[in-house]
Design an enzyme around this catalytic site. Structure first.
Site, PDB file in Angstrom:
ATOM      1  N   ARG A  78       1.086  -1.038   0.233  1.00 53.43           N
ATOM      2  CA  ARG A  78      -0.163  -0.387  -0.156  1.00 53.43           C
ATOM      3  C   ARG A  78       0.762   1.407   0.323  1.00 53.43           C
ATOM      4  O   ARG A  78       2.284   1.278   0.727  1.00 53.43           O
ATOM      5  CB  ARG A  78      -1.120  -0.144   1.001  1.00 53.43           C
ATOM      6  CG  ARG A  78      -0.655  -0.370   2.334  1.00 53.43           C
ATOM      7  CD  ARG A  78      -1.213  -0.631   3.421  1.00 53.43           C
ATOM      8  NE  ARG A  78      -1.149  -0.829   4.903  1.00 53.43           N
ATOM      9  CZ  ARG A  78      -0.256  -2.155   5.516  1.00 53.43           C
ATOM     10  NH1 ARG A  78       0.181  -2.759   4.927  1.00 53.43           N
ATOM     11  NH2 ARG A  78       0.101  -1.482   6.764  1.00 53.43           N
ATOM     12  N   CYS A 119      -2.926  22.460  12.591  1.00 55.16           N
ATOM     13  CA  CYS A 119      -2.818  22.407  13.354  1.00 55.16           C
ATOM     14  C   CYS A 119      -1.539  21.770  14.023  1.00 55.16           C
ATOM     15  O   CYS A 119      -0.520  21.864  13.461  1.00 55.16           O
ATOM     16  CB  CYS A 119      -2.953  20.609  14.005  1.00 55.16           C
ATOM     17  SG  CYS A 119      -5.325  20.251  13.128  1.00 55.16           S
ATOM     18  N   CYS A 152       0.869  19.168  14.123  1.00 61.89           N
ATOM     19  CA  CYS A 152       0.722  18.091  12.970  1.00 61.89           C
ATOM     20  C   CYS A 152       1.873  17.422  12.622  1.00 61.89           C
ATOM     21  O   CYS A 152       2.914  17.605  12.354  1.00 61.89           O
ATOM     22  CB  CYS A 152       0.464  18.771  11.307  1.00 61.89           C
ATOM     23  SG  CYS A 152       0.119  18.352   9.911  1.00 61.89           S
ATOM     24  N   ARG A 201       3.081  16.771   9.562  1.00 59.69           N
ATOM     25  CA  ARG A 201       3.542  17.189   8.802  1.00 59.69           C
ATOM     26  C   ARG A 201       3.181  18.167   8.409  1.00 59.69           C
ATOM     27  O   ARG A 201       3.430  19.022   7.227  1.00 59.69           O
ATOM     28  CB  ARG A 201       2.644  16.443   7.343  1.00 59.69           C
ATOM     29  CG  ARG A 201       3.191  14.743   7.276  1.00 59.69           C
ATOM     30  CD  ARG A 201       2.885  14.142   5.321  1.00 59.69           C
ATOM     31  NE  ARG A 201       2.697  13.231   6.028  1.00 59.69           N
ATOM     32  CZ  ARG A 201       1.660  12.051   6.425  1.00 59.69           C
ATOM     33  NH1 ARG A 201       0.164  13.203   6.129  1.00 59.69           N
ATOM     34  NH2 ARG A 201       1.422  11.280   6.172  1.00 59.69           N
TER      35      ARG A 201
HETATM   36  C1  LIG Z   1       0.220   4.770   7.777  1.00 64.48           C
HETATM   37  C2  LIG Z   1       0.963   4.747   6.518  1.00 64.48           C
HETATM   38  C3  LIG Z   1      -0.346   3.694   5.863  1.00 64.48           C
HETATM   39  C4  LIG Z   1      -1.551   2.960   6.536  1.00 64.48           C
HETATM   40  O1  LIG Z   1      -0.848   1.934   7.200  1.00 64.48           O
HETATM   41  P1  LIG Z   1      -2.117   1.461   7.615  1.00 64.48           P
HETATM   42  O2  LIG Z   1      -1.723   0.722   8.977  1.00 64.48           O
HETATM   43  O3  LIG Z   1      -2.576   0.477   6.326  1.00 64.48           O
HETATM   44  O4  LIG Z   1      -3.380   2.020   8.187  1.00 64.48           O
HETATM   45  C5  LIG Z   1       0.622   3.384   4.666  1.00 64.48           C
HETATM   46  N1  LIG Z   1       1.665   4.446   4.509  1.00 64.48           N
HETATM   47  C6  LIG Z   1       2.254   4.990   5.453  1.00 64.48           C
HETATM   48  C7  LIG Z   1       3.807   5.582   4.946  1.00 64.48           C
HETATM   49  C8  LIG Z   1       2.147   5.666   6.887  1.00 64.48           C
HETATM   50  O5  LIG Z   1       2.217   6.730   7.776  1.00 64.48           O
END
Ligand SMILES: *Cc1c(COP(=O)(O)O)cnc(C)c1O
Length: 398
Positions: A145, A158, A161, A163
């Site tokens: 992902r 915020c 934040c 970022r």
């Molecule tokens: C938080 C995050 C995600 C998603 O993490 P999940 O645990 O699947 O919600 C994906 N990539 C990055 C860089 C993140 O910081």
């Protein structure tokens, strides 16, 4: 006290008069804290403009002088505001107590001089996102992902934040955001191992419907993408953005999930409830993410109210984060132990759905690591001895 503020008779008669002149909207008959604020601070403004998210963005509170129109500022806040920009929607400003220095919403958005103190272990990019940045706007940390930072723009800044290094609330979004997406999309198309795309920023919901629809359409065309997620604070700080036009459009892109950002139960206003209802009714599973913040929400009773309140709005608490060590954040960081004790105070004591996973996003870029109370007293090849939420001991044989 929360949004259920008692309204003066005068205010109520004003609302009734205004409603009779405008299109009927049953939800507007209540008198929320935001509506009271509108009558007091924008007497000439009609409800339609106030409820227009573009008006809210255009009229964000930016400067020391702006802030002082609405809330009393203490000397250290003035000092910090002279050195740094703020950005708060008028709606979110309405939630700030005008005199309480410790008001949780105030502390989330009004800077303090501690922000300019660089403590040990702090850095601009503690999660090392830059080095996982494989294409413009794409952070590829987990194999399956990606995080797609679609804009640096957010409607509210915020102070905590993660970022802060990127987020720029001062400018409106530029076309460069959208033009740089084509390379980002190419990366996603070329990497078949990516099954989940998380759109974040900045805030993706600050784009207009057409732009969001275009992006979702492009993602939907990629056959290996199984699901899309949107990370946003818009429902909390700009609930006016969640129009039925938007949710009708989002509905076409299922499975689409959303992670909403909430900080304190005071954010759970009638306006936010309505926004979440629209999203949930559009079939979008809603999760929430909360940062554990010292002096703002680091108390089990506060977070219990927040998480139970979110469940009422069909939002499932997903993550509780310990504060990332960005520069100037030491005044926000609660001890890890207090996060663990909060989880211990929730598990078993309230609905299981109201208990998020407490995580530390590992500095350096290791991803999110869950931290929680340990219920195992002893474990061996015969079984396990455990403690329940009341501290009673139980044995399980296997
Ligand atoms: C938080 C995050 C995600 C998603 O993490 P999940 O645990 O699947 O919600 C994906 N990539 C990055 C860089 C993140 O910081």
């Amino acid at each position: 006290m929360d949004s259920a503020t008692v309204c003066s008779n005068q205010t109520i008669s004003k609302i009734k008069k205004e409603n009779s002149q405008e299109e009927p909207d049953p939800s507007s008959r209540r008198c929320s804290r935001a509506e009271k604020f509108r009558f007091e601070n924008y007497p000439g403004l009609n409800q339609k403009d106030w409820n227009d998210w573009r008006w809210q963005i255009k009229n964000r509170i930016h400067s020391l002088e702006d802030v002082q129109k609405f809330i009393y500022l203490y000397p250290d806040e003035v000092e910090a505001l002279k050195k740094s920009a703020v950005s708060i929607t008028p709606y979110y400003t309405s939630l700030i107590d005008p005199i309480d220095y410790f008001d949780p919403i105030r502390r989330a958005v009004i800077p303090l001089p501690q922000e300019f103190v660089h403590s040990t272990g702090e850095s601009e990019d503690p999660l090392n996102e830059e080095s996982y940045c494989v294409a413009p706007n794409i952070i590829h940390r987990y194999p399956d992902r990606v995080l797609f930072l679609v804009t640096n723009f957010c409607s509210v800044k915020c102070r905590y934040c993660t970022r802060s290094r990127l987020v720029d609330c001062s400018k409106e979004k530029t076309v460069s955001d959208v033009t740089s997406w084509s390379i980002s999309l190419d990366y996603i198309r070329d990497h078949k191992e990516i099954r989940d795309v998380l759109l974040s920023g900045g805030d993706p919901l600050t784009f207009n419907d057409t732009v969001i629809e275009w992006l979702l359409t492009e993602l939907k065309k990629i056959s290996h993408i199984e699901m899309i997620r949107i990370g946003t604070k818009v429902p909390a700080v700009l609930p006016q953005r969640i129009t039925s036009r938007l949710t009708n459009m989002l509905h076409k892109f299922h499975p689409l999930w959303m992670s909403l950002h909430f900080t304190h139960p005071r954010e759970l206003t009638p306006e936010v409830s309505e926004a979440c209802e629209r999203l949930a009714d559009a079939g979008i599973p809603l999760g929430s993410q909360t940062v554990l913040l010292k002096g703002i929400n680091d108390h089990v009773e506060v977070l219990k109210l927040l998480f139970q309140g979110l469940l009422k709005m069909r939002v499932r608490p997903y993550y509780l984060y310990s504060m990332d060590p960005i520069i100037g954040s030491s005044h926000f960081r609660a001890p890890i132990e207090s996060g663990i004790e909060i989880i211990r105070g929730l598990r078993g004591h309230t609905t299981g759905y109201a208990v998020p996973t407490y995580v530390i996003d590992a500095p350096g870029g290791g991803g999110k690591i869950p931290i929680g109370p340990d219920y195992v007293v002893e474990r061996n090849d015969k079984g396990v001895i455990m403690k329940n939420y009341q501290g009673n001991i139980y044995k399980y044989i296997c």
